[in-house]
Design a protein around this motif. Structure first.
Motif, PDB file in Angstrom:
ATOM      1  N   HIS A  20       0.824  -1.210   0.000  1.00  0.00           N
ATOM      2  CA  HIS A  20       0.000   0.000   0.000  1.00  0.00           C
ATOM      3  C   HIS A  20       0.858   1.260   0.000  1.00  0.00           C
ATOM      4  CE1 HIS A  20      -3.526   2.344   2.082  1.00  0.00           C
ATOM      5  NE2 HIS A  20      -3.396   2.639   0.807  1.00  0.00           N
ATOM      6  N   VAL A  21       1.864   1.275   0.872  1.00  0.00           N
ATOM      7  CA  VAL A  21       2.727   2.468   0.974  1.00  0.00           C
ATOM      8  C   VAL A  21       3.535   2.635  -0.314  1.00  0.00           C
ATOM      9  CG1 VAL A  21       4.628   3.536   2.241  1.00  0.00           C
ATOM     10  CG2 VAL A  21       2.837   2.323   3.503  1.00  0.00           C
ATOM     11  N   ALA A  22       4.085   1.529  -0.830  1.00  0.00           N
ATOM     12  CA  ALA A  22       4.894   1.623  -2.062  1.00  0.00           C
ATOM     13  C   ALA A  22       4.044   2.137  -3.223  1.00  0.00           C
ATOM     14  CB  ALA A  22       5.492   0.257  -2.401  1.00  0.00           C
ATOM     15  N   ALA A  23       2.789   1.689  -3.286  1.00  0.00           N
ATOM     16  CA  ALA A  23       1.900   2.136  -4.376  1.00  0.00           C
ATOM     17  C   ALA A  23       1.517   3.605  -4.200  1.00  0.00           C
ATOM     18  CB  ALA A  23       0.643   1.263  -4.408  1.00  0.00           C
ATOM     19  N   ARG A  24       1.223   4.010  -2.994  1.00  0.00           N
ATOM     20  CA  ARG A  24       0.872   5.420  -2.728  1.00  0.00           C
ATOM     21  C   ARG A  24       2.008   6.343  -3.117  1.00  0.00           C
ATOM     22  NH1 ARG A  24      -3.650   6.979   0.556  1.00  0.00           N
ATOM     23  NH2 ARG A  24      -2.874   9.068   0.178  1.00  0.00           N
ATOM     24  N   GLU A  25       3.234   5.898  -2.812  1.00  0.00           N
ATOM     25  CA  GLU A  25       4.414   6.729  -3.075  1.00  0.00           C
ATOM     26  C   GLU A  25       4.897   6.579  -4.508  1.00  0.00           C
ATOM     27  OE1 GLU A  25       7.792   6.698  -0.607  1.00  0.00           O
ATOM     28  OE2 GLU A  25       6.620   6.818   1.227  1.00  0.00           O
ATOM     29  N   ALA A  26       4.293   5.679  -5.273  1.00  0.00           N
ATOM     30  CA  ALA A  26       4.761   5.378  -6.632  1.00  0.00           C
ATOM     31  C   ALA A  26       6.250   5.027  -6.613  1.00  0.00           C
ATOM     32  CB  ALA A  26       4.480   6.541  -7.580  1.00  0.00           C
ATOM     33  N   LEU A  27       6.648   4.247  -5.611  1.00  0.00           N
ATOM     34  CA  LEU A  27       8.060   3.875  -5.479  1.00  0.00           C
ATOM     35  C   LEU A  27       8.473   2.872  -6.554  1.00  0.00           C
ATOM     36  CD1 LEU A  27      10.226   4.706  -3.410  1.00  0.00           C
ATOM     37  CD2 LEU A  27       9.612   2.702  -2.057  1.00  0.00           C
ATOM     38  N   GLY A  28       7.500   2.115  -7.049  1.00  0.00           N
ATOM     39  CA  GLY A  28       7.805   1.150  -8.103  1.00  0.00           C
ATOM     40  C   GLY A  28       6.647   0.197  -8.299  1.00  0.00           C
ATOM     41  N   ASP A  29       6.787  -0.706  -9.284  1.00  0.00           N
ATOM     42  CA  ASP A  29       5.790  -1.759  -9.480  1.00  0.00           C
ATOM     43  C   ASP A  29       5.985  -2.796  -8.375  1.00  0.00           C
ATOM     44  OD1 ASP A  29       4.853  -0.500 -11.727  1.00  0.00           O
ATOM     45  OD2 ASP A  29       6.150  -1.635 -13.094  1.00  0.00           O
ATOM     46  N   VAL A  30       4.882  -3.372  -7.922  1.00  0.00           N
ATOM     47  CA  VAL A  30       4.929  -4.244  -6.751  1.00  0.00           C
ATOM     48  C   VAL A  30       4.499  -5.664  -7.096  1.00  0.00           C
ATOM     49  CG1 VAL A  30       3.922  -4.662  -4.464  1.00  0.00           C
ATOM     50  CG2 VAL A  30       4.482  -2.317  -5.170  1.00  0.00           C
ATOM     51  N   ILE A  31       5.310  -6.641  -6.658  1.00  0.00           N
ATOM     52  CA  ILE A  31       4.905  -8.049  -6.700  1.00  0.00           C
ATOM     53  C   ILE A  31       4.698  -8.484  -5.260  1.00  0.00           C
ATOM     54  CG2 ILE A  31       5.618 -10.415  -7.258  1.00  0.00           C
ATOM     55  CD1 ILE A  31       5.237  -8.783  -9.755  1.00  0.00           C
ATOM     56  N   LEU A  32       3.510  -8.954  -4.953  1.00  0.00           N
ATOM     57  CA  LEU A  32       3.208  -9.462  -3.610  1.00  0.00           C
ATOM     58  C   LEU A  32       3.252 -10.979  -3.679  1.00  0.00           C
ATOM     59  CD1 LEU A  32       0.161  -7.457  -2.199  1.00  0.00           C
ATOM     60  CD2 LEU A  32       2.181  -8.108  -0.903  1.00  0.00           C
ATOM     61  N   PHE A  33       4.273 -11.570  -3.081  1.00  0.00           N
ATOM     62  CA  PHE A  33       4.474 -13.028  -3.154  1.00  0.00           C
ATOM     63  C   PHE A  33       4.124 -13.653  -1.810  1.00  0.00           C
ATOM     64  CE2 PHE A  33       6.971 -16.729  -2.158  1.00  0.00           C
ATOM     65  CZ  PHE A  33       6.935 -17.496  -3.307  1.00  0.00           C
ATOM     66  N   ASP A  34       3.444 -14.787  -1.855  1.00  0.00           N
ATOM     67  CA  ASP A  34       3.145 -15.519  -0.612  1.00  0.00           C
ATOM     68  C   ASP A  34       2.894 -16.981  -0.969  1.00  0.00           C
ATOM     69  OD1 ASP A  34       2.132 -14.260   2.367  1.00  0.00           O
ATOM     70  OD2 ASP A  34       1.606 -16.364   1.972  1.00  0.00           O
ATOM     71  N   ILE A  35       3.004 -17.866   0.021  1.00  0.00           N
ATOM     72  CA  ILE A  35       2.630 -19.262  -0.240  1.00  0.00           C
ATOM     73  C   ILE A  35       1.109 -19.425  -0.219  1.00  0.00           C
ATOM     74  CG2 ILE A  35       4.701 -20.597   0.374  1.00  0.00           C
ATOM     75  CD1 ILE A  35       3.506 -20.822   3.227  1.00  0.00           C
ATOM     76  N   ALA A  36       0.429 -18.535   0.490  1.00  0.00           N
ATOM     77  CA  ALA A  36      -1.038 -18.601   0.506  1.00  0.00           C
ATOM     78  C   ALA A  36      -1.565 -18.233  -0.875  1.00  0.00           C
ATOM     79  CB  ALA A  36      -1.583 -17.640   1.560  1.00  0.00           C
ATOM     80  N   GLU A  37      -2.507 -19.026  -1.384  1.00  0.00           N
ATOM     81  CA  GLU A  37      -3.023 -18.762  -2.732  1.00  0.00           C
ATOM     82  C   GLU A  37      -4.241 -17.850  -2.668  1.00  0.00           C
ATOM     83  OE1 GLU A  37      -3.511 -22.416  -4.872  1.00  0.00           O
ATOM     84  OE2 GLU A  37      -1.424 -22.969  -4.510  1.00  0.00           O
TER      85      GLU A  37
END
Ligand code: APR
Length: 320
Positions: A20-37
């Motif tokens: 959320h913070v990275a997107a608000r700041e436009a810091l970069g494109d975000v990949i959210l990785f987790d083992i949970a599907e």
């Protein structure tokens, strides 16, 4: 120029807040990785929809395969499990060590040029293990704890003295545990060192002592209030400050768990010290002068970290 790619390994409470913070700041494109599907995909879509309101041009994507972190510029690792009631320290280390092995191998294979920030606890041991498992250069693998601990210290000082948080600089060194070392002589309120601030009547010695103690137990205070989890807003902001300093080559001096090779008289371990973070990762370790009391506190904290690292070696012989 292409946007930076930020891979968040672990999409739980801190991971989601980081996105959320990275997107608000436009810091970069975000990949959210987790083992949970589904969960990282759901959070990514939710925040992506929010960018239409915020007006930031970044993409967000959820992932369950390491291939999706390919070419990441920054990886922020929160993957793991929290310590639950009845779980021993070594139980927690055993579980999260296996997670660090999987994450380290994933980063090594797909994002070997990334700047890696570890948040998973017990922090000083997990960042050490993550560097070993990933094989990435030591100056590109750091742990986030000191920015958070120092932020808590600064906030309590601002609250007590009534001085703007912008004019307070607080520092904590050592491991991320109850024996961390809040650096009273090096921290300042309106430019005055804390002993001078006490002399000037901005706060009493008793109030300062209580703030030091509260800082040491800051994580536990939040856990006791939340009851079902641990802090996530301040930890996420702290890691973003470190990522920003790297991505924008800000060269900020931030307290981070970094690999020491002789600084502070220590070698071959990760522990919290002030570090200059720029485009090359950890570019310099700043060495504070320490008096006998501070040396003794730092030594005790370092011994705790060494104990955690030894526990990792005992569990996984490949680390010995
Ligand atoms: N690979 C990827 N993700 C994993 C793995 C793994 N092997 N194992 C667990 N996870 C994921 C979980 O599915 C969960 O979504 O890690 C996420 C952790 O999120 P939370 O449990 O919400 O924990 P969080 O509050 O974000 O804290 C993460 O930071 O401060 C530390 O002590 C804290 O170690 C903890 C970490």
């Amino acid at each position: 120029m292409a946007r930076a790619k930020i891979a968040l390994i672990g999409a739980g409470m801190i991971g989601g807040t980081l996105a959320h913070v990275a997107a608000r700041e436009a810091l970069g494109d975000v990949i959210l990785f987790d083992i949970a599907e589904g969960m990282p995909q759901g959070k990514a879509l939710d925040i992506a929809e929010a960018t239409a309101v915020i007006g930031t041009d970044v993409s967000l994507k959820g992932a369950n395969a390491y291939e999706d972190i390919a070419g990441a510029d920054v990886c922020i690792v929160t993957a793991g499990v929290p310590r639950k009631p009845g779980m021993s320290r070594d139980d927690l280390i055993g579980i999260n060590l296996k997670v660090m092995k999987a994450v380290g191998e994933g980063i090594k294979a797909h994002a070997p040029n990334a700047f890696v920030i570890c948040i998973t606890n017990p922090l000083d041991a997990m960042v050490w293990a993550l560097q070993k498992f990933s094989g990435l250069p030591k100056e590109k693998v750091v742990g986030m704890a000191g920015v958070l601990d120092s932020a808590r210290f600064a906030y309590f000082l601002a609250e007590k003295t009534g001085v703007s948080i912008q004019d307070i600089h607080a520092w904590t060194l050592g491991g991320h545990g109850d024996d961390m070392v809040p650096m009273v002589r090096h921290s300042t309120v309106g430019g005055l060192s804390l002993p001078d601030a006490v002399s000037a009547g901005m706060l009493s010695q008793g109030e300062l002592d209580a703030i030091v103690e509260r800082t040491r137990k800051g994580g536990g205070e939040i856990v006791a209030l939340l009851k079902t989890g641990s802090a996530f807003y301040a930890p996420a902001e702290s890691a973003i400050a470190m990522a920003r300093s790297y991505l924008l080559d800000q060269k900020r001096v931030l307290p981070c768990a970094v690999w020491l090779s002789g600084e502070y008289g220590l070698s071959d371990l990760y522990v919290g010290v002030p570090a200059l973070i720029g485009a090359n990762g950890v570019e310099k370790v700043i060495e504070f002068s320490t008096n006998d009391d501070e040396k003794a506190m730092f030594k005790k904290s370092v011994e705790s970290v060494q104990g955690l690292i030894q526990a990792c070696k005992d569990i996984d012989a490949s680390l010995a």
